[in-house]
Design a protein around this motif. Structure first.
Motif, PDB file in Angstrom:
ATOM      1  N   PRO A 110      12.555   7.771  -1.183  1.00 10.71           N
ATOM      2  CA  PRO A 110      12.908   8.439   0.078  1.00 10.71           C
ATOM      3  C   PRO A 110      11.783   8.883   0.835  1.00 10.71           C
ATOM      4  CG  PRO A 110      14.039   9.298  -2.133  1.00 10.71           C
ATOM      5  CD  PRO A 110      12.844   8.045  -2.507  1.00 10.71           C
ATOM      6  N   ALA A 111      10.588   9.148   0.436  1.00 13.12           N
ATOM      7  CA  ALA A 111       9.702   9.569   1.199  1.00 13.12           C
ATOM      8  C   ALA A 111       8.921   8.569   2.357  1.00 13.12           C
ATOM      9  CB  ALA A 111       8.388   9.811   0.228  1.00 13.12           C
ATOM     10  N   LEU A 112       9.335   7.250   2.008  1.00 16.38           N
ATOM     11  CA  LEU A 112       8.848   6.019   2.731  1.00 16.38           C
ATOM     12  C   LEU A 112      10.126   5.467   3.442  1.00 16.38           C
ATOM     13  CD1 LEU A 112       6.328   4.532   0.296  1.00 16.38           C
ATOM     14  CD2 LEU A 112       5.838   6.180   2.282  1.00 16.38           C
ATOM     15  N   SER A 113      11.191   5.658   3.120  1.00 12.23           N
ATOM     16  CA  SER A 113      12.563   4.727   3.340  1.00 12.23           C
ATOM     17  C   SER A 113      12.904   5.248   4.970  1.00 12.23           C
ATOM     18  CB  SER A 113      13.787   4.916   2.589  1.00 12.23           C
ATOM     19  OG  SER A 113      14.739   4.504   3.124  1.00 12.23           O
ATOM     20  N   ALA A 114      13.104   4.249   5.874  1.00 11.07           N
ATOM     21  CA  ALA A 114      13.480   4.276   6.989  1.00 11.07           C
ATOM     22  C   ALA A 114      15.105   4.490   7.097  1.00 11.07           C
ATOM     23  CB  ALA A 114      13.204   3.064   8.007  1.00 11.07           C
ATOM     24  N   ALA A 115      15.686   4.189   6.054  1.00 15.17           N
ATOM     25  CA  ALA A 115      17.271   4.127   5.977  1.00 15.17           C
ATOM     26  C   ALA A 115      17.726   5.484   5.981  1.00 15.17           C
ATOM     27  CB  ALA A 115      17.727   3.365   4.836  1.00 15.17           C
ATOM     28  N   PHE A 116      17.112   6.606   5.461  1.00 13.64           N
ATOM     29  CA  PHE A 116      17.398   7.952   5.478  1.00 13.64           C
ATOM     30  C   PHE A 116      17.365   8.461   6.950  1.00 13.64           C
ATOM     31  CE2 PHE A 116      16.237   7.018   1.266  1.00 13.64           C
ATOM     32  CZ  PHE A 116      17.128   7.747   0.550  1.00 13.64           C
ATOM     33  N   HIS A 117      16.556   7.903   7.880  1.00 10.57           N
ATOM     34  CA  HIS A 117      16.277   8.530   9.246  1.00 10.57           C
ATOM     35  C   HIS A 117      16.987   7.817  10.339  1.00 10.57           C
ATOM     36  CE1 HIS A 117      12.947  11.063   7.663  1.00 10.57           C
ATOM     37  NE2 HIS A 117      12.784   9.997   6.942  1.00 10.57           N
ATOM     38  N   LEU A 118      17.237   6.518  10.276  1.00 15.37           N
ATOM     39  CA  LEU A 118      17.614   5.538  11.130  1.00 15.37           C
ATOM     40  C   LEU A 118      19.201   5.259  11.500  1.00 15.37           C
ATOM     41  CD1 LEU A 118      14.898   3.163  11.358  1.00 15.37           C
ATOM     42  CD2 LEU A 118      14.941   5.373  12.350  1.00 15.37           C
ATOM     43  N   PHE A 119      19.856   5.772  10.626  1.00 17.43           N
ATOM     44  CA  PHE A 119      21.389   5.451  10.369  1.00 17.43           C
ATOM     45  C   PHE A 119      21.870   5.579  11.713  1.00 17.43           C
ATOM     46  CE2 PHE A 119      25.902   6.720  10.125  1.00 17.43           C
ATOM     47  CZ  PHE A 119      26.225   5.611   9.504  1.00 17.43           C
ATOM     48  N   ASP A 120      21.801   6.850  12.541  1.00 18.75           N
ATOM     49  CA  ASP A 120      22.556   7.083  13.874  1.00 18.75           C
ATOM     50  C   ASP A 120      22.060   6.155  14.960  1.00 18.75           C
ATOM     51  OD1 ASP A 120      23.977   9.307  12.789  1.00 18.75           O
ATOM     52  OD2 ASP A 120      22.458  10.740  13.378  1.00 18.75           O
ATOM     53  N   GLU A 121      20.814   5.563  14.812  1.00 13.94           N
ATOM     54  CA  GLU A 121      20.395   4.820  15.975  1.00 13.94           C
ATOM     55  C   GLU A 121      20.656   3.461  15.623  1.00 13.94           C
ATOM     56  OE1 GLU A 121      17.982   4.847  18.850  1.00 13.94           O
ATOM     57  OE2 GLU A 121      19.108   6.916  18.607  1.00 13.94           O
ATOM     58  N   VAL A 122      20.762   3.060  14.371  1.00 14.04           N
ATOM     59  CA  VAL A 122      21.233   1.779  14.083  1.00 14.04           C
ATOM     60  C   VAL A 122      22.862   1.598  14.352  1.00 14.04           C
ATOM     61  CG1 VAL A 122      21.807   0.138  12.315  1.00 14.04           C
ATOM     62  CG2 VAL A 122      19.459   1.328  12.218  1.00 14.04           C
ATOM     63  N   GLN A 180       1.085  -1.172  -0.031  1.00 12.48           N
ATOM     64  CA  GLN A 180      -0.048  -0.057  -0.285  1.00 12.48           C
ATOM     65  C   GLN A 180       0.895   1.265   0.088  1.00 12.48           C
ATOM     66  OE1 GLN A 180      -2.746  -1.413   3.212  1.00 12.48           O
ATOM     67  NE2 GLN A 180      -4.284  -0.592   2.160  1.00 12.48           N
ATOM     68  N   LYS A 181       1.886   1.151  -0.776  1.00 11.11           N
ATOM     69  CA  LYS A 181       2.633   2.332  -1.156  1.00 11.11           C
ATOM     70  C   LYS A 181       2.021   3.368  -1.899  1.00 11.11           C
ATOM     71  CE  LYS A 181       6.918  -0.365  -1.079  1.00 11.11           C
ATOM     72  NZ  LYS A 181       8.238  -0.608  -1.928  1.00 11.11           N
ATOM     73  N   ARG A 182       1.258   3.369  -2.797  1.00 14.79           N
ATOM     74  CA  ARG A 182       0.493   4.155  -3.523  1.00 14.79           C
ATOM     75  C   ARG A 182      -0.911   4.046  -3.655  1.00 14.79           C
ATOM     76  NH1 ARG A 182       4.433   1.253  -5.912  1.00 14.79           N
ATOM     77  NH2 ARG A 182       6.418   2.374  -6.682  1.00 14.79           N
ATOM     78  N   ASP A 183      -1.704   4.661  -4.152  1.00 16.02           N
ATOM     79  CA  ASP A 183      -3.139   4.733  -4.163  1.00 16.02           C
ATOM     80  C   ASP A 183      -3.468   3.415  -4.974  1.00 16.02           C
ATOM     81  OD1 ASP A 183      -3.525   7.183  -3.041  1.00 16.02           O
ATOM     82  OD2 ASP A 183      -3.605   8.171  -4.624  1.00 16.02           O
ATOM     83  N   GLU A 184      -4.696   2.630  -4.894  1.00 15.98           N
ATOM     84  CA  GLU A 184      -4.699   1.531  -5.637  1.00 15.98           C
ATOM     85  C   GLU A 184      -4.882   1.549  -7.025  1.00 15.98           C
ATOM     86  OE1 GLU A 184      -4.282  -0.856  -4.040  1.00 15.98           O
ATOM     87  OE2 GLU A 184      -4.713  -0.804  -2.260  1.00 15.98           O
ATOM     88  N   ASN A 185      -5.357   2.705  -7.454  1.00 11.42           N
ATOM     89  CA  ASN A 185      -5.241   2.862  -9.176  1.00 11.42           C
ATOM     90  C   ASN A 185      -4.274   3.103  -9.747  1.00 11.42           C
ATOM     91  OD1 ASN A 185      -4.991   5.442  -8.073  1.00 11.42           O
ATOM     92  ND2 ASN A 185      -6.501   6.362  -9.368  1.00 11.42           N
ATOM     93  N   THR A 232       7.624   0.883   5.071  1.00  7.22           N
ATOM     94  CA  THR A 232       6.649   0.409   4.285  1.00  7.22           C
ATOM     95  C   THR A 232       7.054  -0.492   3.247  1.00  7.22           C
ATOM     96  OG1 THR A 232       5.808   2.570   4.776  1.00  7.22           O
ATOM     97  CG2 THR A 232       4.508   1.032   2.990  1.00  7.22           C
ATOM     98  N   SER A 233       8.126  -1.375   3.377  1.00  6.89           N
ATOM     99  CA  SER A 233       8.712  -2.316   2.335  1.00  6.89           C
ATOM    100  C   SER A 233       7.687  -3.550   2.287  1.00  6.89           C
ATOM    101  CB  SER A 233       9.962  -2.562   2.674  1.00  6.89           C
ATOM    102  OG  SER A 233      10.581  -3.672   2.022  1.00  6.89           O
ATOM    103  N   SER A 234       7.439  -4.008   1.047  1.00 10.40           N
ATOM    104  CA  SER A 234       6.543  -5.126   1.047  1.00 10.40           C
ATOM    105  C   SER A 234       7.395  -6.428   1.551  1.00 10.40           C
ATOM    106  CB  SER A 234       6.155  -5.492  -0.498  1.00 10.40           C
ATOM    107  OG  SER A 234       7.545  -5.913  -1.415  1.00 10.40           O
ATOM    108  N   ILE A 235       8.527  -6.429   1.785  1.00 10.81           N
ATOM    109  CA  ILE A 235       9.275  -7.507   2.339  1.00 10.81           C
ATOM    110  C   ILE A 235       8.920  -7.854   3.889  1.00 10.81           C
ATOM    111  CG2 ILE A 235      11.083  -6.132   3.550  1.00 10.81           C
ATOM    112  CD1 ILE A 235      11.566  -9.478   1.309  1.00 10.81           C
ATOM    113  N   ILE A 236       8.216  -6.948   4.382  1.00  8.73           N
ATOM    114  CA  ILE A 236       7.671  -6.923   6.050  1.00  8.73           C
ATOM    115  C   ILE A 236       6.642  -8.223   5.821  1.00  8.73           C
ATOM    116  CG2 ILE A 236       6.497  -6.178   7.658  1.00  8.73           C
ATOM    117  CD1 ILE A 236       7.535  -3.179   6.715  1.00  8.73           C
ATOM    118  N   SER A 237       5.850  -8.014   4.939  1.00 15.98           N
ATOM    119  CA  SER A 237       4.522  -9.169   4.820  1.00 15.98           C
ATOM    120  C   SER A 237       5.429 -10.812   4.558  1.00 15.98           C
ATOM    121  CB  SER A 237       3.905  -9.046   3.835  1.00 15.98           C
ATOM    122  OG  SER A 237       3.344  -7.775   3.849  1.00 15.98           O
ATOM    123  N   GLU A 238       6.409 -10.641   3.694  1.00 15.83           N
ATOM    124  CA  GLU A 238       7.048 -11.921   3.707  1.00 15.83           C
ATOM    125  C   GLU A 238       7.645 -12.367   5.026  1.00 15.83           C
ATOM    126  OE1 GLU A 238      10.074 -11.887   0.485  1.00 15.83           O
ATOM    127  OE2 GLU A 238       8.842 -10.332  -0.561  1.00 15.83           O
TER     128      GLU A 238
END
Length: 363
Positions: free
Chosen positions: A184-196, A90-95, A253-259
């Protein structure tokens, strides 16, 4: 002997179609590969047959073409089967996203009720394709016994007696797998570097990090710089062993989470676009560590929500989704497409594909 074709336009397709290849060979049938990028040939195994040209495909004359992307040359022989390249994150609108029709496919092999029901409604409306719920071929190896890959770097040391989270993981240090979408708008990698970077210094956790192949190279380099005894960055076209080895996933919001959730393991997400009770979703970086600690204890309400989510997206745990895909494909091949309405002309898309491959025959 039946002949099938894999149309591969992205590296991630390899892990989606290889379980199908195994199932096809088990039935005594044959499969070949057509790669739309020459460099992808480096990733094929010695026993995998590549068709180098469009004419090779025409001569091979497959009864069906399996596709894990959004388009396929419409002039290739055989019915066109959509396998999907991921779960609906659900990264985008369904259409514009998971349920968008491009007019190329005769059969959609859906993963579970959450994809089946919307596509069945679309099939009823358009009447030019079939829908069969099969489960996802990529997930078949997930339900096979885990065998550590050579790149797996961690010693399975015993947990410290006072480490409750590690004790809960059957005596080994918990392994956290960080993944991230490249958007970039959805990626955690851009925000979590210092914490990781800070959390990777903990002696009681191990870290594996892998990103989408399209991730910004600068971000990839930053995370690679964190390599230590506790943290390893892995680049691979087969993420299944990483999913199996990890005890918890950290993502966005990666689809890999569901896997990952299909294994009944918890996931902590950062600013997930559509969070639900099956996720531990965090909006502030300062809350990540505590969320991981809590999720590793597998709270009953969280695990119950994960179970409900699994039943919705992919209730198949038998590792036989590939066989169901082939059964559905063979059924349509045998019946033919006369009962289906004609697809929309889509002239621009079809000419674009023909131009890409330099193929202009229309008969």
């Amino acid at each position: 002997m039946k002949r099938y074709l894999f149309f591969v336009s992205q590296l991630y397709s390899l892990s989606i179609v290889r379980p199908l290849q195994k199932a096809i060979r088990e039935r005594g049938d044959e499969v070949a590969w057509f790669l739309n990028q020459k460099q992808y040939a480096d990733y094929l195994n010695e026993d995998e047959k590549q068709l180098a040209t469009v004419q090779d495909v025409m001569d091979y004359n497959p009864c069906a073409v399996f596709v894990a992307s959004n388009t396929v040359p419409d002039f290739f022989p055989g019915i066109k089967v959509q396998l999907f390249h991921g779960f609906n994150a659900q990264k985008r609108d369904e259409n514009k996203g998971h349920f968008r029709l491009r007019g190329f496919f005769d059969l959609y092999c859906t993963q579970g009720p959450s994809t089946t029901e919307p596509f069945e409604a679309l099939a009823k409306e358009h009447q030019n394709f079939e829908v069969v719920e099969t489960g996802w071929s990529k997930m078949d190896p997930l339900f096979e016994p885990f065998t550590a890959k050579p790149y797996y770097p961690f010693e399975q040391s015993l947990a410290k007696p006072d480490n409750q989270a590690a004790d809960a993981q059957q005596g080994k240090k918990p392994t956290i797998l960080m993944t991230s979408t490249f958007t970039p708008a959805l990626s955690a990698a851009f925000h979590l570097f210092d914490e990781v970077k800070r959390m990777s210094q903990r002696e009681d956790w191990n870290w594996l990090i892998t990103f989408h192949p399209k991730m910004d190279p600068e971000i990839v380099s930053k995370y690679k710089s964190l390599a230590s005894d506790n943290l390893h960055f892995v680049e691979t076209d087969d993420i299944i062993p990483l999913l199996q080895e990890a005890d918890l996933m950290l993502s966005d919001t990666s689809s890999i989470i569901s896997e990952f959730l299909l294994q009944r393991k918890p996931a902590v997400t950062f600013r997930n676009r559509v969070p639900g009770p099956h996720l531990v979703n965090i909006t502030e970086t300062a809350d990540i560590e505590q969320a991981i600690e809590q999720a590793l204890t597998k709270p009953p309400e969280l695990m119950s929500a994960i179970e409900d989510y699994i039943n919705l997206i992919h209730p198949y745990m038998d590792g036989k989704s590939s066989h169901r895909v082939i059964d559905a494909t063979d059924s349509l091949v045998e019946r033919g497409r006369k009962h289906l309405k004609a697809k929309p002309l889509n002239l621009y898309r079809r000419l674009k594909v023909r131009h890409k491959y330099g193929y202009y025959k229309f008969w």
